[in-house]
Design a protein around this motif. Structure first.
Motif, mmCIF file in Angstrom:
data_model
loop_
_atom_site.group_PDB
_atom_site.id
_atom_site.type_symbol
_atom_site.label_atom_id
_atom_site.label_comp_id
_atom_site.label_asym_id
_atom_site.label_seq_id
_atom_site.Cartn_x
_atom_site.Cartn_y
_atom_site.Cartn_z
ATOM 1 N N GLN A 84 24.226 25.583 10.294
ATOM 2 C CA GLN A 84 24.173 26.542 11.392
ATOM 3 C C GLN A 84 23.335 25.970 12.524
ATOM 4 O O GLN A 84 22.358 25.252 12.285
ATOM 5 C CB GLN A 84 23.574 27.868 10.922
ATOM 6 N N SER B 41 27.853 25.780 14.068
ATOM 7 C CA SER B 41 27.973 26.666 15.222
ATOM 8 C C SER B 41 26.896 27.733 15.071
ATOM 9 O O SER B 41 26.033 27.629 14.205
ATOM 10 C CB SER B 41 29.375 27.297 15.266
ATOM 11 N N GLU C 203 27.365 30.543 13.876
ATOM 12 C CA GLU C 203 27.642 31.264 12.642
ATOM 13 C C GLU C 203 27.432 30.344 11.447
ATOM 14 O O GLU C 203 27.780 29.165 11.494
ATOM 15 C CB GLU C 203 29.077 31.779 12.633
#
Length: 130
Positions: free
Chosen positions: A83, A57, A59
């Motif tokens: 990421q 994602s 994050e």
């Protein structure tokens, strides 16, 4: 340059059940980083191969990918940070078992990457929508 991910199944052996092999640009990144006799941690089959953590994602998320033959508790696990950055999925910040070499940073095209994860999910009887 964009890297290419391919996932295949390693048949069960006398010590371990079936598990997934992660090939990047044709090279097995787990075998290369956990040493002789090591294995991947993602089990293959309907109950295994839960690839959610590898989807990534915006994050950073640390994911354990493999362990040496002696087990990760003894020498450490192979882990990486996954990421997403726009159209790229990045594997970076490798941590490797004791005395092994870290793979380089990888950058995957998000469409090819998602298609490969979806192919493995479909083979295991699951579906995932991005």
């Amino acid at each position: 340059m964009v890297d290419r991910l391919q996932i295949s199944v390693v048949s069960p052996g006398p010590r371990f059940g079936a598990y997934l092999r992660f090939l990047v640009n044709g090279e097995d990144v787990v075998a290369g980083a956990v040493g002789e006799g090591g294995r991947g941690l993602f089990a293959a089959g309907p109950a295994g191969a839960e690839l959610g953590p590898l989807r990534g994602s915006g994050e950073a998320l640390r994911v354990e990918l493999g362990e040496p033959e002696c087990s990760g508790v003894c020498c450490g696990f192979l882990s990486l940070v996954v990421q997403r950055f726009g159209g790229i999925v990045q594997w970076s910040d490798w941590q490797v078992p004791y005395a092994e070499f870290a793979p380089p940073e990888f950058h995957f095209d998000v469409d090819q990457y998602d298609a490969e994860l979806a192919r493995v999910d479909a083979r295991a009887g699951r579906s995932w929508v991005s």
